[in-house]
Enzyme design. Structure first.
Site, PDB file in Angstrom:
ATOM      1  N   GLU A  56       9.447  -7.399  17.424  1.00 21.15           N
ATOM      2  CA  GLU A  56      10.105  -7.420  16.110  1.00 21.15           C
ATOM      3  C   GLU A  56       9.264  -6.683  15.081  1.00 21.15           C
ATOM      4  O   GLU A  56       8.851  -7.258  14.078  1.00 21.15           O
ATOM      5  CB  GLU A  56      10.269  -8.876  15.648  1.00 21.15           C
ATOM      6  CG  GLU A  56      11.025  -9.769  16.584  1.00 21.15           C
ATOM      7  CD  GLU A  56      10.936 -11.244  16.173  1.00 21.15           C
ATOM      8  OE1 GLU A  56       9.986 -11.621  15.451  1.00 21.15           O
ATOM      9  OE2 GLU A  56      11.810 -12.012  16.576  1.00 21.15           O
ATOM     10  N   PRO A  57       8.996  -5.405  15.304  1.00 23.08           N
ATOM     11  CA  PRO A  57       8.147  -4.696  14.355  1.00 23.08           C
ATOM     12  C   PRO A  57       8.869  -4.406  13.043  1.00 23.08           C
ATOM     13  O   PRO A  57      10.034  -4.001  13.040  1.00 23.08           O
ATOM     14  CB  PRO A  57       7.829  -3.387  15.081  1.00 23.08           C
ATOM     15  CG  PRO A  57       9.030  -3.169  15.949  1.00 23.08           C
ATOM     16  CD  PRO A  57       9.498  -4.530  16.368  1.00 23.08           C
ATOM     17  N   GLY A  58       8.201  -4.611  11.954  1.00 25.58           N
ATOM     18  CA  GLY A  58       8.762  -4.260  10.652  1.00 25.58           C
ATOM     19  C   GLY A  58       7.923  -3.168  10.033  1.00 25.58           C
ATOM     20  O   GLY A  58       8.275  -2.005   9.970  1.00 25.58           O
ATOM     21  N   ARG A  59       6.700  -3.565   9.639  1.00 26.17           N
ATOM     22  CA  ARG A  59       5.788  -2.649   8.954  1.00 26.17           C
ATOM     23  C   ARG A  59       5.453  -1.412   9.805  1.00 26.17           C
ATOM     24  O   ARG A  59       5.377  -0.316   9.277  1.00 26.17           O
ATOM     25  CB  ARG A  59       4.494  -3.415   8.637  1.00 26.17           C
ATOM     26  CG  ARG A  59       3.556  -2.696   7.736  1.00 26.17           C
ATOM     27  CD  ARG A  59       2.211  -3.428   7.669  1.00 26.17           C
ATOM     28  NE  ARG A  59       2.345  -4.852   7.533  1.00 26.17           N
ATOM     29  CZ  ARG A  59       2.292  -5.502   6.359  1.00 26.17           C
ATOM     30  NH1 ARG A  59       2.117  -4.839   5.244  1.00 26.17           N
ATOM     31  NH2 ARG A  59       2.397  -6.820   6.332  1.00 26.17           N
ATOM     32  N   ARG A 101       3.337  -5.547  -3.732  1.00 24.87           N
ATOM     33  CA  ARG A 101       2.226  -5.834  -2.817  1.00 24.87           C
ATOM     34  C   ARG A 101       0.830  -5.802  -3.466  1.00 24.87           C
ATOM     35  O   ARG A 101       0.029  -6.698  -3.214  1.00 24.87           O
ATOM     36  CB  ARG A 101       2.262  -4.897  -1.600  1.00 24.87           C
ATOM     37  CG  ARG A 101       3.570  -4.967  -0.818  1.00 24.87           C
ATOM     38  CD  ARG A 101       3.487  -4.283   0.538  1.00 24.87           C
ATOM     39  NE  ARG A 101       2.692  -5.048   1.469  1.00 24.87           N
ATOM     40  CZ  ARG A 101       1.448  -4.787   1.783  1.00 24.87           C
ATOM     41  NH1 ARG A 101       0.837  -3.731   1.277  1.00 24.87           N
ATOM     42  NH2 ARG A 101       0.794  -5.555   2.621  1.00 24.87           N
ATOM     43  N   CYS A 118       4.978  -6.534 -18.646  1.00 31.07           N
ATOM     44  CA  CYS A 118       4.109  -7.313 -19.529  1.00 31.07           C
ATOM     45  C   CYS A 118       3.270  -8.326 -18.760  1.00 31.07           C
ATOM     46  O   CYS A 118       3.393  -9.542 -18.970  1.00 31.07           O
ATOM     47  CB  CYS A 118       4.958  -8.026 -20.570  1.00 31.07           C
ATOM     48  SG  CYS A 118       6.016  -6.847 -21.395  1.00 31.07           S
ATOM     49  N   TYR A 137       8.171  -3.746   2.908  1.00 25.97           N
ATOM     50  CA  TYR A 137       7.991  -4.790   1.904  1.00 25.97           C
ATOM     51  C   TYR A 137       7.809  -4.185   0.510  1.00 25.97           C
ATOM     52  O   TYR A 137       7.041  -4.681  -0.307  1.00 25.97           O
ATOM     53  CB  TYR A 137       6.811  -5.708   2.289  1.00 25.97           C
ATOM     54  CG  TYR A 137       6.949  -6.228   3.709  1.00 25.97           C
ATOM     55  CD1 TYR A 137       7.932  -7.154   4.020  1.00 25.97           C
ATOM     56  CD2 TYR A 137       6.146  -5.756   4.752  1.00 25.97           C
ATOM     57  CE1 TYR A 137       8.101  -7.607   5.327  1.00 25.97           C
ATOM     58  CE2 TYR A 137       6.315  -6.197   6.055  1.00 25.97           C
ATOM     59  CZ  TYR A 137       7.289  -7.121   6.332  1.00 25.97           C
ATOM     60  OH  TYR A 137       7.473  -7.552   7.613  1.00 25.97           O
TER      61      TYR A 137
HETATM   62  N1  LLP Z   1       9.074 -11.380  13.051  1.00 22.36           N
HETATM   63  C1  LLP Z   1       8.955 -12.445  12.242  1.00 22.36           C
HETATM   64  C2  LLP Z   1       9.414 -13.745  12.716  1.00 22.36           C
HETATM   65  C3  LLP Z   1       8.404 -12.282  10.956  1.00 22.36           C
HETATM   66  O1  LLP Z   1       8.277 -13.340  10.162  1.00 22.36           O
HETATM   67  C4  LLP Z   1       7.973 -10.999  10.526  1.00 22.36           C
HETATM   68  C5  LLP Z   1       7.391 -10.806   9.196  1.00 22.36           C
HETATM   69  C6  LLP Z   1       8.136  -9.909  11.409  1.00 22.36           C
HETATM   70  C7  LLP Z   1       8.675 -10.144  12.665  1.00 22.36           C
HETATM   71  C8  LLP Z   1       7.727  -8.519  11.045  1.00 22.36           C
HETATM   72  O2  LLP Z   1       6.369  -8.424  10.868  1.00 22.36           O
HETATM   73  P1  LLP Z   1       5.660  -7.003  10.706  1.00 22.36           P
HETATM   74  O3  LLP Z   1       5.862  -6.217  11.981  1.00 22.36           O
HETATM   75  O4  LLP Z   1       6.263  -6.313   9.565  1.00 22.36           O
HETATM   76  O5  LLP Z   1       4.231  -7.316  10.500  1.00 22.36           O
HETATM   77  N2  LLP Z   1       5.500  -9.300   2.580  1.00 22.36           N
HETATM   78  C9  LLP Z   1       4.325  -9.210   3.413  1.00 22.36           C
HETATM   79  C10 LLP Z   1       4.656  -9.305   4.891  1.00 22.36           C
HETATM   80  C11 LLP Z   1       5.429 -10.533   5.271  1.00 22.36           C
HETATM   81  C12 LLP Z   1       5.756 -10.603   6.734  1.00 22.36           C
HETATM   82  C13 LLP Z   1       6.773 -11.658   6.993  1.00 22.36           C
HETATM   83  N3  LLP Z   1       7.183 -11.741   8.358  1.00 22.36           N
HETATM   84  C14 LLP Z   1       3.575  -7.930   3.068  1.00 22.36           C
HETATM   85  O6  LLP Z   1       4.031  -7.182   2.214  1.00 22.36           O
HETATM   86  O7  LLP Z   1       2.521  -7.683   3.626  1.00 22.36           O
END
Ligand code: LLP
Length: 441
Positions: free
Chosen positions: A274-277, A313, A362, A391
């Site tokens: 489940e990659p996001g970043r 961030r 502000c 994000y």
């Molecule tokens: N799977 C689950 C269950 C998650 O909770 C998350 C992220 C991901 C996958 C994706 O994670 P990634 O591959 O992006 O690391 N707002 C924060 C990051 C919060 C992450 C929340 N969960 C930031 O800006 O660093």
């Protein structure tokens, strides 16, 4: 690496588009995304993990722009959603329902019912009560709900404490003792089918051994589940692969794969991730224009038109984002945010200035960069905040009644507006000056 955003002839490009062109046509602040980066990153995971038949479920929360989700869906990605809204977004963008997973500690019955009605791949279940609720909702529909148990392996991901999720004290997942009880419960409940196990220990992880330790910790449990006559197919390793926000940070995906693949293979399960970043982070910048150069006290404030409502961030995680002028004469062609990036203090030239790059909001916490040595900038110049694809917009707000920025997708030589800049009217939509209806106490 981040060569989709690179300098050529002393100015910043996204793929083949000079970002100045986007500012001229669309205005600032504006998010600019490289579609190619998103696709390339997903392919890199598939390639690195190919021995364990990975299903890449892009984490919608990182960047949920519909145009990008559509590009990802067309490239074969699945999606990780954490709300009914995110399931809706993914499907609206053309996701195959059978490639959507649904996580979250506080799912509600209507969200589960909606996702079931759409035929998603599975729910990542985070508590015993949730098992009961999902089974009940599935029972009403006379279907079996596909589930994975999200385990809390009690591993320190060595990241910012707000984004650590796999330690025992975190609210996420089910500890291994309780997970045993869940197995009994799943058998008792008629409407659940356990298809996988899930771990997600945190975000921006740059040490592969963190993921390895998480898999090791849950392996004895997985072996037990396999003996227990459950139709296990997937190990969902979650997201968390870290990226470079500055030179030297981050880790090649192959390094994660090297240590994780043999472990997943030994379990005889397919990998889901489940990659996001990793997909989106370095696929976007926030482009700003300098409003004022304000020397004050001993400091130089560079006041730009983007702010913490657009990119939160730095303010909430003290996150480092490279901030650099869009035009700088003499920068070598190909300069980019990467391991040998010249975009550092040393490149700030003969007349550098130490700036705090701040927004118009502000609050003193409204900043993108503090105490950074940059080439001298002047009013009207463009400044890019890098690594803003994850994000960024998805955590934006209307604080100070600021319209959220436009989002632009670049594809090769072309760019298009994937989300309009919010208007004044957009910001008051849904509000009323007088009651439409009043209720008696
Ligand atoms: N799977 C689950 C269950 C998650 O909770 C998350 C992220 C991901 C996958 C994706 O994670 P990634 O591959 O992006 O690391 N707002 C924060 C990051 C919060 C992450 C929340 N969960 C930031 O800006 O660093």
């Amino acid at each position: 690496m981040n060569e989709e955003f690179h300098y050529k002839g002393g100015e910043l490009y996204c793929e083949n588009v000079p970002v100045t062109r986007v500012a001229e046509r669309i205005g600032t602040p504006v998010y600019i995304y490289s579609q190619n980066h998103f696709i390339k990153q997903a392919n890199a995971i598939r390639e690195a993990f190919k021995e364990v038949e990975p299903l890449v479920c892009y984490s919608v929360k990182a960047n949920s722009n519909l145009g990008l989700l559509r590009a990802m869906a067309l490239a074969g990605a699945g999606f990780d959603a954490v709300s009914k809204g995110e399931v809706y977004r993914a499907l609206r963008a053309g996701a195959e329902p059978g490639k959507v997973v649904f996580a979250g500690v506080g799912k509600q019955a209507d969200e589960v019912d909606y996702a079931l009605s759409q035929g998603i791949l599975m729910f990542n279940v985070e508590s015993e009560s949730e098992l009961d609720m999902i089974s009940k909702v599935a029972g009403k529909r006379k279907v079996e709900a596909p589930i994975a148990l999200r385990l809390n392996p009690d591993v320190d991901p060595k990241t910012h404490k707000y984004i650590a999720t796999g330690k025992r004290e975190n609210k996420f997942g089910i500890d291994l003792e309780r997970a045993e009880k869940c197995l009994t419960r799943i058998k008792e409940l008629k409407n659940l089918r356990l298809r996988g196990l899930h771990i997600h220990i945190g975000s921006q992880i740059t040490q592969a051994d963190r993921h390895a330790e998480a898999i090791d910790k849950v392996t004895p449990f997985i072996e037990k589940v396999k003996k227990g006559d459950f139709p296990l197919e997937f190990l969902n390793v979650g997201g968390g692969f870290g990226i470079s926000y500055q030179p030297g940070e981050g880790l090649a995906i192959g390094e994660f794969a090297k240590i994780m693949v043999p472990k997943i293979k030994a379990l005889g399960l397919k990998m889901l991730s489940e990659p996001g970043r990793f997909i989106s982070g370095n696929g976007g910048i926030l482009l700003n224009r300098v409003i004022f150069d304000k020397p004050s006290g001993d400091k130089n404030f560079l006041i730009v038109d983007g702010a913490m409502n657009d990119l939160l961030r730095p303010s909430i995680y003290q996150a480092y984002h490279l901030s650099w002028p869009v035009k700088q004469a003499g920068l070598p062609d190909g300069a980019a945010l990467g391991d040998k990036s010249p975009l550092t203090d040393a490149a700030a030239g003969k007349d550098p200035v130490t700036y705090d790059v701040v927004g118009p909001i502000c609050e003193s916490g409204d900043y993108f960069a503090l105490g950074r040595k940059l080439p001298r900038m002047k009013e009207g110049d463009l400044l890019a905040v890098f690594s803003a694809g994850a994000y960024g917009f998805s955590m934006s707000s209307n604080y100070n009644t600021r319209g959220r920025p436009a989002e632009v997708i670049v594809n090769g030589n072309e760019f298009w507006v994937a989300r309009d800049r919010e208007t004044l009217e957009d910001q008051v939509r849904g509000e009323r000056l007088t009651p439409r209806e009043t209720f008696k106490a």
